[in-house]
Design a protein around this motif. Structure first.
Motif, mmCIF file in Angstrom:
data_model
loop_
_atom_site.group_PDB
_atom_site.id
_atom_site.type_symbol
_atom_site.label_atom_id
_atom_site.label_comp_id
_atom_site.label_asym_id
_atom_site.label_seq_id
_atom_site.Cartn_x
_atom_site.Cartn_y
_atom_site.Cartn_z
ATOM 1 N N ARG A 13 0.832 -1.210 0.000
ATOM 2 C CA ARG A 13 0.000 0.000 0.000
ATOM 3 C C ARG A 13 0.864 1.256 0.000
ATOM 4 N N LYS A 14 1.888 1.270 0.825
ATOM 5 C CA LYS A 14 2.766 2.450 0.873
ATOM 6 C C LYS A 14 3.503 2.646 -0.451
ATOM 7 N N GLU A 15 3.985 1.543 -1.005
ATOM 8 C CA GLU A 15 4.720 1.643 -2.264
ATOM 9 C C GLU A 15 3.817 2.135 -3.398
ATOM 10 N N ASN A 16 2.598 1.614 -3.460
ATOM 11 C CA ASN A 16 1.675 2.062 -4.503
ATOM 12 C C ASN A 16 1.236 3.502 -4.284
ATOM 13 N N TYR A 17 1.106 3.908 -3.028
ATOM 14 C CA TYR A 17 0.755 5.300 -2.729
ATOM 15 C C TYR A 17 1.878 6.246 -3.177
ATOM 16 N N TYR A 75 -2.714 3.989 -17.417
ATOM 17 C CA TYR A 75 -2.525 2.583 -17.037
ATOM 18 C C TYR A 75 -1.978 2.472 -15.617
ATOM 19 N N ASP A 76 -1.016 3.326 -15.287
ATOM 20 C CA ASP A 76 -0.423 3.275 -13.945
ATOM 21 C C ASP A 76 -1.442 3.627 -12.866
ATOM 22 N N ILE A 77 -2.239 4.646 -13.104
ATOM 23 C CA ILE A 77 -3.249 5.037 -12.116
ATOM 24 C C ILE A 77 -4.257 3.908 -11.924
ATOM 25 N N THR A 78 -4.629 3.255 -12.988
ATOM 26 C CA THR A 78 -5.562 2.126 -12.880
ATOM 27 C C THR A 78 -4.941 0.984 -12.071
ATOM 28 N N ALA A 79 -3.679 0.696 -12.323
ATOM 29 C CA ALA A 79 -3.016 -0.423 -11.626
ATOM 30 C C ALA A 79 -2.759 -0.098 -10.157
ATOM 31 N N TYR A 80 -2.172 1.069 -9.883
ATOM 32 C CA TYR A 80 -1.839 1.423 -8.501
ATOM 33 C C TYR A 80 -3.085 1.761 -7.693
ATOM 34 N N GLY A 81 -4.068 2.359 -8.327
ATOM 35 C CA GLY A 81 -5.291 2.729 -7.617
ATOM 36 C C GLY A 81 -6.132 1.542 -7.214
#
Length: 135
Positions: free
Chosen positions: A59-63, A79-85
């Motif tokens: 969670r911290k890494e994706n944030y 694509y990144d926002i979809t994956a990390y979100g």
């Protein structure tokens, strides 16, 4: 005439052997046990601290990744926002609804060869979603 010498002299100033109570061994064992217990407690807390420190938190890494996105390449960012979100979408029903709304807005930027820059409304939705996240 020789006098016989008597060896039965009464001795009045010599006393019997007395037991001396010596507690230094008990003091040493008690101090050693206390130091050993203290070392075990310190080692336990050190182990817990090191285990927590090295623990990987997705969670911290994706944030961090969401906050460090570069919006100049809209397609890659979408694509990144979809994956990390997706990591945070199940936090609450509000997060889920916001994630679905955001992914619907990002569809325009994903499946085309050439895409333009993000519009202000989409950037606002992305910033709002990032602001909702609790890590």
């Amino acid at each position: 005439m020789k006098q016989e010498q008597s060896f039965d002299i009464p001795l009045h100033d010599i006393k019997n052997i007395v037991d001396v109570e010596e507690y230094s061994l008990y003091y040493f064992l008690g101090a050693s046990f206390f130091v050993l217990l203290l070392l075990i407690v310190v080692a336990y807390f050190l182990y817990k601290w090191l285990k927590k420190k090295d623990k990987f938190n997705l969670r911290k890494e994706n944030y961090k990744a969401l906050n460090n996105l570069d919006f100049s390449d809209a397609k890659k960012s979408a694509y990144d926002i979809t994956a990390y979100g997706a990591t945070f979408k199940d936090d609450s029903p509000r997060h889920h609804e916001m994630y679905l709304n955001l992914t619907n807005r990002l569809e325009v930027y994903k499946y085309k060869k050439e895409v333009g820059a993000f519009d202000d409304e989409t950037i606002g939705y992305m910033e709002l979603y990032k602001g909702m996240i609790d890590v």
